[in-house]
Enzyme design. Structure first.
Site, PDB file in Angstrom:
ATOM      1  N   SER A  86      41.599  35.652 -80.200  1.00  0.00           N
ATOM      2  CA  SER A  86      41.985  34.883 -79.016  1.00  0.00           C
ATOM      3  C   SER A  86      43.485  34.979 -78.768  1.00  0.00           C
ATOM      4  O   SER A  86      43.936  35.062 -77.625  1.00  0.00           O
ATOM      5  CB  SER A  86      41.585  33.413 -79.202  1.00  0.00           C
ATOM      6  OG  SER A  86      40.189  33.289 -79.301  1.00  0.00           O
ATOM      7  N   GLY A  91      47.754  35.148 -76.334  1.00  0.00           N
ATOM      8  CA  GLY A  91      49.028  34.791 -76.940  1.00  0.00           C
ATOM      9  C   GLY A  91      48.924  33.448 -77.653  1.00  0.00           C
ATOM     10  O   GLY A  91      47.925  32.734 -77.532  1.00  0.00           O
ATOM     11  N   GLU A 111      49.936  25.877 -89.677  1.00  0.00           N
ATOM     12  CA  GLU A 111      49.817  27.016 -90.602  1.00  0.00           C
ATOM     13  C   GLU A 111      48.638  27.903 -90.222  1.00  0.00           C
ATOM     14  O   GLU A 111      48.707  29.125 -90.344  1.00  0.00           O
ATOM     15  CB  GLU A 111      49.663  26.531 -92.044  1.00  0.00           C
ATOM     16  CG  GLU A 111      49.579  27.686 -93.032  1.00  0.00           C
ATOM     17  CD  GLU A 111      49.582  27.263 -94.483  1.00  0.00           C
ATOM     18  OE1 GLU A 111      49.149  28.072 -95.342  1.00  0.00           O
ATOM     19  OE2 GLU A 111      50.004  26.123 -94.774  1.00  0.00           O
ATOM     20  N   ARG A 113      47.473  28.525 -87.233  1.00  0.00           N
ATOM     21  CA  ARG A 113      47.890  29.344 -86.093  1.00  0.00           C
ATOM     22  C   ARG A 113      48.858  30.448 -86.546  1.00  0.00           C
ATOM     23  O   ARG A 113      48.806  31.573 -86.062  1.00  0.00           O
ATOM     24  CB  ARG A 113      48.546  28.461 -85.021  1.00  0.00           C
ATOM     25  CG  ARG A 113      47.597  27.434 -84.428  1.00  0.00           C
ATOM     26  CD  ARG A 113      48.167  26.785 -83.179  1.00  0.00           C
ATOM     27  NE  ARG A 113      49.386  26.032 -83.418  1.00  0.00           N
ATOM     28  CZ  ARG A 113      49.419  24.795 -83.891  1.00  0.00           C
ATOM     29  NH1 ARG A 113      48.274  24.179 -84.192  1.00  0.00           N
ATOM     30  NH2 ARG A 113      50.554  24.163 -84.064  1.00  0.00           N
ATOM     31  N   ARG A 148      42.243  16.978 -86.839  1.00  0.00           N
ATOM     32  CA  ARG A 148      41.443  18.161 -86.528  1.00  0.00           C
ATOM     33  C   ARG A 148      40.216  18.270 -87.408  1.00  0.00           C
ATOM     34  O   ARG A 148      39.399  19.153 -87.229  1.00  0.00           O
ATOM     35  CB  ARG A 148      42.295  19.424 -86.727  1.00  0.00           C
ATOM     36  CG  ARG A 148      43.444  19.565 -85.752  1.00  0.00           C
ATOM     37  CD  ARG A 148      44.306  20.742 -86.152  1.00  0.00           C
ATOM     38  NE  ARG A 148      45.381  20.965 -85.188  1.00  0.00           N
ATOM     39  CZ  ARG A 148      45.300  21.782 -84.149  1.00  0.00           C
ATOM     40  NH1 ARG A 148      44.185  22.437 -83.935  1.00  0.00           N
ATOM     41  NH2 ARG A 148      46.308  21.933 -83.331  1.00  0.00           N
TER      42      ARG A 148
END
Length: 324
Positions: A86, A91, A111, A113, A148
């Protein structure tokens, strides 16, 4: 059996990575909301010392390193690969939060990402630079991961333990920092009492936190691990596991009850044997011991200290035989 969610890319990322390309204006609004939700709100809640205005810049990815105090230790490789694909297409829109640490920058939030961006081959990434101490970084990392739902139950428990042990917080203080009840923190910490092999099974998604909590009732580590393997091998639900544990505890209680009864009976027999030994001693005139092998069999030991005494004892026994 518990299975990890592998399809999702995180609450913030899901909002950004859509099947169709959105308009730039909408994208900017989404980014603003996500950053505010994932980064700023937890920070406002738990951090007192912050930079007045965070600096949003692009930074070489090699200048950034993971946080050694990161509570999350396991990263789903499939999910990372999915996120990397993705990122290649859209980006890295959501910045990584970092802090200066000597000659490099350390990740506070993001982390996963950062790892996905490396896989995607990015040379630079957007970052927000802030100033936190170790305690603040730890608190933010825990809150971000909890929001999350990225931490497995053991990682969550370890994070709470570190807040308590390394930063001197009490359980209620740790709970307040991460917006959890004290009971939730206490129950999470109890998982660290599990056999290390069972903890590893939780980390590897072989069993869930619910299964693990049920197994806490089993104190014997080998029995605990054996039952965890039974749960995994038979793909048992949490309810079935609880039933299995109750059955084990019931049998253990019955066994303990039998052992207590045996000990009580043995104690009573010891008293009786002692009385019989005294009676025989008064008759024979020397020390007598009754050795019981079980409740029905045993042997009698008669001590003598000279040949003359042995002859006397034999004569006594023969006289008893003649009278009989």
């Amino acid at each position: 059996m518990a299975t990890r969610k592998k399809g999702g890319l995180g609450k913030g990322i899901d909002a950004l990575i859509a099947p169709s390309v959105k308009k730039e204006a909408d994208k900017e609004k989404i980014v603003e909301k996500v950053v505010e939700k994932v980064v700023e709100k937890p920070v406002e809640k738990i951090i007192e010392k912050v930079v007045e205005k965070p600096v949003d810049v692009r930074m070489k990815i090699d200048e950034i390193e993971p946080n050694r105090m990161q509570p999350r230790k396991k990263f789903d490789e499939d999910a990372l690969q999915e996120l990397a694909e993705s990122i290649k297409q859209y980006g890295l829109i959501q910045p990584i939060v970092v802090k200066k640490n000597n000659d490099y920058y350390e990740i506070v939030v993001g982390e996963r990402r950062w790892r996905a961006a490396r896989i995607a081959g990015l040379k630079e990434v957007p970052v927000i630079i802030k100033e936190y101490d170790n305690k603040e970084s730890m608190e933010i990392a825990i809150v971000e991961n909890l929001q999350r739902e990225d931490l497995n139950p053991i990682e969550e428990a370890e994070a709470y333990r570190r807040l308590i042990d390394e930063f001197g917080l009490k359980q209620d203080e740790a709970a307040q920092k991460v917006s959890k009840s004290r009971t939730a923190v206490t129950n999470a910490l109890r998982l660290l009492k599990l056999d290390e092999r069972v903890q590893k099974m939780v980390i590897d998604d072989m069993i869930s936190g619910g299964h693990a909590r049920a197994l806490l009732a089993i104190e014997d580590k080998e029995e605990q691990y054996g039952m965890a393997m039974t749960v995994f091998d038979n793909k048992m639900s949490v309810r079935e596991t609880e039933k299995l544990v109750r059955g084990y505890l019931k049998k253990l209680e019955e066994k303990d009850s039998d052992e207590k009864t045996k000990k009580k009976d043995f104690s009573q027999m010891e008293t009786i044997y002692g009385q019989l030994e005294e009676r025989m001693k008064s008759i024979i005139g020397t020390k007598v011991a009754i050795r019981s092998r079980n409740y029905k069999k045993g042997k009698i030991e008669i001590e003598y200290y000279s040949n003359d005494e042995l002859e006397r004892i034999i004569d006594l026994i023969e006289s008893v035989k003649q009278v009989g």
